[in-house]
Scaffold this active site. Structure first.
Site, PDB file in Angstrom:
ATOM      1  N   ASP A  95       6.348  -2.410   0.518  1.00  0.00           N
ATOM      2  CA  ASP A  95       4.986  -2.872   0.815  1.00  0.00           C
ATOM      3  C   ASP A  95       4.664  -4.152   0.064  1.00  0.00           C
ATOM      4  O   ASP A  95       4.968  -4.274  -1.129  1.00  0.00           O
ATOM      5  CB  ASP A  95       3.971  -1.807   0.361  1.00  0.00           C
ATOM      6  CG  ASP A  95       3.571  -0.875   1.476  1.00  0.00           C
ATOM      7  OD1 ASP A  95       3.754  -1.228   2.658  1.00  0.00           O
ATOM      8  OD2 ASP A  95       3.062   0.218   1.162  1.00  0.00           O
ATOM      9  N   GLU A 193      -1.249   4.093  11.440  1.00  0.00           N
ATOM     10  CA  GLU A 193      -1.757   5.175  10.577  1.00  0.00           C
ATOM     11  C   GLU A 193      -3.129   5.626  11.088  1.00  0.00           C
ATOM     12  O   GLU A 193      -4.001   4.791  11.376  1.00  0.00           O
ATOM     13  CB  GLU A 193      -1.871   4.661   9.128  1.00  0.00           C
ATOM     14  CG  GLU A 193      -2.409   5.724   8.170  1.00  0.00           C
ATOM     15  CD  GLU A 193      -2.194   5.397   6.697  1.00  0.00           C
ATOM     16  OE1 GLU A 193      -1.601   4.350   6.379  1.00  0.00           O
ATOM     17  OE2 GLU A 193      -2.653   6.214   5.874  1.00  0.00           O
TER      18      GLU A 193
HETATM   19  O1  KIV Z   1       2.010   3.019   0.986  1.00  0.00           O
HETATM   20  C1  KIV Z   1       2.427   3.877   1.770  1.00  0.00           C
HETATM   21  O2  KIV Z   1       3.004   4.890   1.401  1.00  0.00           O
HETATM   22  C2  KIV Z   1       2.212   3.651   3.195  1.00  0.00           C
HETATM   23  C3  KIV Z   1       2.374   4.855   4.080  1.00  0.00           C
HETATM   24  C4  KIV Z   1       1.129   5.655   4.030  1.00  0.00           C
HETATM   25  C5  KIV Z   1       2.725   4.468   5.454  1.00  0.00           C
HETATM   26  O3  KIV Z   1       1.874   2.594   3.597  1.00  0.00           O
END
Ligand code: KIV
Length: 276
Positions: A95, A193
Site C-alpha cells: 500500500d 471494498e
Molecule cells: O490495508 C489493507 O489491508 C487493505 C485491505 C483492506 C484491502 O487495503
C-alpha cells in the site's frame, strides 16, 4: 482438499502479472491475504496464497491504531522488506500510505520507488478520479498499480465511517466511471471494498483487468481479507463479510489452506454476507 494449480505451492513457479492475467481469463479465483512480516509471508506462500498485500491496515492490526491514516512510508517500507524476505512465490503488493501520493505525481513516483526497492511488485493506491493521472505516471515508469475503489479507508473521515459505497445509482455510476478511467490509465488490477455484491459483480464483468473484492460479494476475480480478521485475532466486532477460518481447524496453516480452497471453489464469500 481439492488440488489446484496454485495450491501445494512449495514448488510453484513465482506468481507474476502474466499468471494473474491467465488466472483471470481462465476463471480461476485469486486468493490474496494481507501480510506484515517474514514468518507469515512464508506460511501464506507455502499454503498457496496467490498474492500478499502489505496493507496499511498494519496501522490497526499491528500498531493498534483506530485507522490507517498515521501509517508512514518508513513503516510501509520496513514491513514490505520483511514480507519480501519471507515470501518466495506469491505476488507482492504494498500500500501507498496516506500522504505519500496525494501531493503530486513526483511525490508518488518517489515513494512508490521506495516500496519497489523494498521488494514490492505492485503498489496499491486508494481513490478514483484525480488518481488516474498518478496511476498513469507510475505505470509508464514500469511500476504496476492496483487501484482501490469503493470504501477507501484513508478517506474514512470524508466517507463518514465504514459504509458500503455505490448504493444509489449516482454512486454506482461514479464507481464504474472511476474504474474505467483507472484501467485506461494503466491500472493492472482493481480492488473493490464494501460495494454491494450485485454492483461489484457487474463492475467486474465489465472490466478487462482482474478485480479483487473485500466485503463486495463473490463476483470479483479474487478475494482479499485482513489476515488477523480471518484468524479472528483482531479485537472488536468482526465485519459481517469476514469468516473465521481458524474455527474448527487445527492450525493457522490449515486455516490459510481452507481460505485458499474456499476462495478458489467459490465457497467463500457468500453474497448475503457482503458489506460491513
Ligand atoms: O490495508 C489493507 O489491508 C487493505 C485491505 C483492506 C484491502 O487495503
Amino acid at each position: 482438499m481439492a488440488e489446484s494449480t496454485s495450491e501445494g505451492s512449495r514448488d510453484r513457479k513465482p506468481v507474476d502479472l502474466l499468471r494473474i492475467a491467465q488466472m483471470h481469463r481462465a476463471g480461476e479465483k485469486i486468493a490474496m491475504l494481507t501480510c506484515y512480516d517474514a514468518a507469515f509471508a512464508r506460511l501464506l506462500d507455502e499454503a498457496g496464497v496467490d498474492a500478499l498485500l502489505v496493507g496499511d491496515s498494519l496501522g490497526m492490526v499491528i500498531q493498534g491504531r483506530a485507522h490507517t491514516l498515521p501509517v508512514t512510508m518508513d513503516e510501509m517500507v520496513y514491513h514490505t522488506a520483511c514480507v519480501a524476505r519471507g515470501n518466495r512465490s506469491a505476488w507482492l503488493l504494498a500500500d501507498m500510505p496516506f500522504g505519500s501520493y496525494q501531493e503530486s505525481a513526483e511525490q508518488a513516483i518517489r515513494n512508490a520507488a521506495r516500496l519497489f526497492q523494498a521488494g514490492a511488485q505492485m503498489v496499491k493506491i486508494e481513490g478514483g478520479g484525480w488518481t488516474a493521472a498518478t496511476v498513469h505516471e507510475l505505470v509508464v515508469r514500469g511500476m504496476p498499480v492496483c487501484a482501490h475503489l469503493g470504501f477507501t479507508p484513508q478517506s474514512v473521515h470524508a466517507l463518514g465511517g465504514y459504509r458500503i459505497q455505490g448504493r444509489d445509482a449516482g454512486g454506482a455510476e461514479t464507481l464504474l466511471r472511476h474504474a474505467k478511467e483507472l484501467v485506461d490509465a494503466g491500472a493492472q488490477m482493481l480492488l473493490f471494498e464494501l460495494v454491494p455484491s450485485a454492483l461489484a459483480r457487474e463492475l467486474c464483468a465489465q472490466l478487462p483487468v482482474p478485480t479483487i473484492g473485500i466485503g463486495a460479494g463473490s463476483g470479483c476475480a479474487g478475494q482479499v481479507l485482513v489476515l488477523h480478521d480471518m484468524l479472528d485475532v483482531t479485537p472488536g466486532r468482526r465485519p459481517r463479510f469476514v469468516r473465521n477460518f481458524l474455527e474448527g481447524g487445527a492450525s493457522i496453516q490449515e486455516a490459510v489452506r481452507r481460505y485458499v480452497r474456499d476462495v478458489k471453489s467459490g465457497a467463500y464469500p457468500v453474497d448475503s454476507l457482503h458489506g460491513y
